[in-house]
Design a protein around this motif. Structure first.
Motif, PDB file in Angstrom:
ATOM      1  N   ALA A  71      -6.920  -2.776  14.700  1.00  0.00           N
ATOM      2  CA  ALA A  71      -8.068  -2.687  13.790  1.00  0.00           C
ATOM      3  C   ALA A  71      -7.832  -1.684  12.668  1.00  0.00           C
ATOM      4  O   ALA A  71      -8.366  -1.851  11.571  1.00  0.00           O
ATOM      5  N   THR A  72      -7.018  -0.661  12.915  1.00  0.00           N
ATOM      6  CA  THR A  72      -6.774   0.363  11.900  1.00  0.00           C
ATOM      7  C   THR A  72      -5.358   0.277  11.339  1.00  0.00           C
ATOM      8  O   THR A  72      -4.784   1.275  10.915  1.00  0.00           O
ATOM      9  N   ARG A  73      -4.811  -0.905  11.326  1.00  0.00           N
ATOM     10  CA  ARG A  73      -3.421  -1.098  10.902  1.00  0.00           C
ATOM     11  C   ARG A  73      -3.176  -0.646   9.463  1.00  0.00           C
ATOM     12  O   ARG A  73      -2.190   0.031   9.179  1.00  0.00           O
ATOM     13  N   THR A  74      -4.047  -0.983   8.534  1.00  0.00           N
ATOM     14  CA  THR A  74      -3.858  -0.615   7.132  1.00  0.00           C
ATOM     15  C   THR A  74      -3.868   0.902   6.954  1.00  0.00           C
ATOM     16  O   THR A  74      -3.005   1.453   6.265  1.00  0.00           O
ATOM     17  N   LYS A  75      -4.811   1.567   7.586  1.00  0.00           N
ATOM     18  CA  LYS A  75      -4.901   3.026   7.498  1.00  0.00           C
ATOM     19  C   LYS A  75      -3.672   3.678   8.122  1.00  0.00           C
ATOM     20  O   LYS A  75      -3.133   4.648   7.588  1.00  0.00           O
ATOM     21  N   THR A  76      -3.188   3.129   9.228  1.00  0.00           N
ATOM     22  CA  THR A  76      -2.010   3.685   9.891  1.00  0.00           C
ATOM     23  C   THR A  76      -0.771   3.522   9.025  1.00  0.00           C
ATOM     24  O   THR A  76       0.062   4.431   8.940  1.00  0.00           O
ATOM     25  N   ILE A  77      -0.641   2.401   8.352  1.00  0.00           N
ATOM     26  CA  ILE A  77       0.499   2.192   7.448  1.00  0.00           C
ATOM     27  C   ILE A  77       0.448   3.195   6.296  1.00  0.00           C
ATOM     28  O   ILE A  77       1.478   3.737   5.890  1.00  0.00           O
ATOM     29  N   GLU A  78      -0.749   3.466   5.777  1.00  0.00           N
ATOM     30  CA  GLU A  78      -0.892   4.481   4.727  1.00  0.00           C
ATOM     31  C   GLU A  78      -0.482   5.856   5.236  1.00  0.00           C
ATOM     32  O   GLU A  78       0.186   6.612   4.525  1.00  0.00           O
ATOM     33  N   GLU A  79      -0.877   6.186   6.463  1.00  0.00           N
ATOM     34  CA  GLU A  79      -0.519   7.481   7.040  1.00  0.00           C
ATOM     35  C   GLU A  79       0.988   7.602   7.220  1.00  0.00           C
ATOM     36  O   GLU A  79       1.576   8.658   6.960  1.00  0.00           O
ATOM     37  N   ILE A  80       1.628   6.530   7.664  1.00  0.00           N
ATOM     38  CA  ILE A  80       3.083   6.530   7.818  1.00  0.00           C
ATOM     39  C   ILE A  80       3.758   6.722   6.461  1.00  0.00           C
ATOM     40  O   ILE A  80       4.709   7.499   6.327  1.00  0.00           O
ATOM     41  N   ALA A  81       3.258   6.032   5.443  1.00  0.00           N
ATOM     42  CA  ALA A  81       3.845   6.166   4.103  1.00  0.00           C
ATOM     43  C   ALA A  81       3.704   7.583   3.568  1.00  0.00           C
ATOM     44  O   ALA A  81       4.648   8.129   2.984  1.00  0.00           O
ATOM     45  N   ILE A  82       2.548   8.195   3.788  1.00  0.00           N
ATOM     46  CA  ILE A  82       2.344   9.572   3.323  1.00  0.00           C
ATOM     47  C   ILE A  82       3.270  10.520   4.075  1.00  0.00           C
ATOM     48  O   ILE A  82       3.879  11.415   3.483  1.00  0.00           O
ATOM     49  N   LEU A  83       3.405  10.324   5.382  1.00  0.00           N
ATOM     50  CA  LEU A  83       4.277  11.181   6.180  1.00  0.00           C
ATOM     51  C   LEU A  83       5.733  11.026   5.753  1.00  0.00           C
ATOM     52  O   LEU A  83       6.461  12.002   5.633  1.00  0.00           O
ATOM     53  N   LEU A  84       6.156   9.796   5.486  1.00  0.00           N
ATOM     54  CA  LEU A  84       7.543   9.550   5.089  1.00  0.00           C
ATOM     55  C   LEU A  84       7.833   9.953   3.645  1.00  0.00           C
ATOM     56  O   LEU A  84       9.004  10.082   3.265  1.00  0.00           O
ATOM     57  N   SER A  85       6.802  10.160   2.848  1.00  0.00           N
ATOM     58  CA  SER A  85       7.020  10.533   1.445  1.00  0.00           C
ATOM     59  C   SER A  85       7.650  11.915   1.307  1.00  0.00           C
ATOM     60  O   SER A  85       8.208  12.238   0.258  1.00  0.00           O
ATOM     61  N   ASN A  86       7.593  12.725   2.345  1.00  0.00           N
ATOM     62  CA  ASN A  86       8.216  14.053   2.292  1.00  0.00           C
ATOM     63  C   ASN A  86       9.739  13.988   2.373  1.00  0.00           C
ATOM     64  O   ASN A  86      10.408  14.937   1.980  1.00  0.00           O
ATOM     65  N   ILE A  87      10.293  12.907   2.867  1.00  0.00           N
ATOM     66  CA  ILE A  87      11.744  12.816   3.042  1.00  0.00           C
ATOM     67  C   ILE A  87      12.491  12.914   1.711  1.00  0.00           C
ATOM     68  O   ILE A  87      13.400  13.735   1.583  1.00  0.00           O
ATOM     69  N   PRO A  88      12.164  12.117   0.688  1.00  0.00           N
ATOM     70  CA  PRO A  88      12.908  12.259  -0.572  1.00  0.00           C
ATOM     71  C   PRO A  88      12.676  13.601  -1.264  1.00  0.00           C
ATOM     72  O   PRO A  88      13.581  14.126  -1.912  1.00  0.00           O
ATOM     73  N   ILE A  89      11.497  14.176  -1.084  1.00  0.00           N
ATOM     74  CA  ILE A  89      11.223  15.477  -1.686  1.00  0.00           C
ATOM     75  C   ILE A  89      12.095  16.541  -1.036  1.00  0.00           C
ATOM     76  O   ILE A  89      12.730  17.357  -1.721  1.00  0.00           O
ATOM     77  N   THR A  90      12.177  16.523   0.285  1.00  0.00           N
ATOM     78  CA  THR A  90      13.024  17.481   1.005  1.00  0.00           C
ATOM     79  C   THR A  90      14.488  17.275   0.653  1.00  0.00           C
ATOM     80  O   THR A  90      15.238  18.242   0.479  1.00  0.00           O
ATOM     81  N   ALA A  91      14.911  16.032   0.540  1.00  0.00           N
ATOM     82  CA  ALA A  91      16.301  15.750   0.166  1.00  0.00           C
ATOM     83  C   ALA A  91      16.607  16.307  -1.230  1.00  0.00           C
ATOM     84  O   ALA A  91      17.688  16.865  -1.450  1.00  0.00           O
TER      85      ALA A  91
END
Length: 104
Positions: A71-91
């Motif tokens: 039921a919360t699939r869209t929100k969870t995908i957004e949360e995953i994208a936000i969490l993963l957005s730190n990877i290129p910044i850290t790199a």
């Protein structure tokens, strides 16, 4: 009371991503301002390791949530994208620090 728990669990990954970004940026800017202070370099490396570990745990939690809570699939995908957005910044931060200090 259960609505409060839903709200806090839905914003926890976003808060974690923001705190990871803020902490990494603090160490990055501190190292740029004070390049001869080894404390910021060592502290930054320790922060990266701890942030990597905690963000990986949160990513596993979100992946499980993605499978279980349809039921919360869209929100969870957004949360995953936000969490993963730190990877290129850290790199990028690591790339700049490595090139600035001629570490490799």
């Amino acid at each position: 009371m259960s609505d409060f728990n839903k709200i806090s669990t839905q914003t926890r990954p976003i808060k974690m991503a923001i705190y990871s970004f803020a902490g990494g940026t603090f160490f990055f800017i501190s190292h740029l301002l004070f390049p001869n202070e080894i404390v910021f370099l060592i502290g930054g490396w320790c922060f990266v390791v701890i942030a990597l570990f905690t963000n990986a745990i949160m990513l596993l939690f979100l992946m499980r949530k993605l499978i279980v809570a349809r039921a919360t699939r869209t929100k969870t995908i957004e949360e995953i994208a936000i969490l993963l957005s730190n990877i290129p910044i850290t790199a990028l931060y690591l790339f700049i620090i490595i090139n600035q200090n001629n570490l490799f």
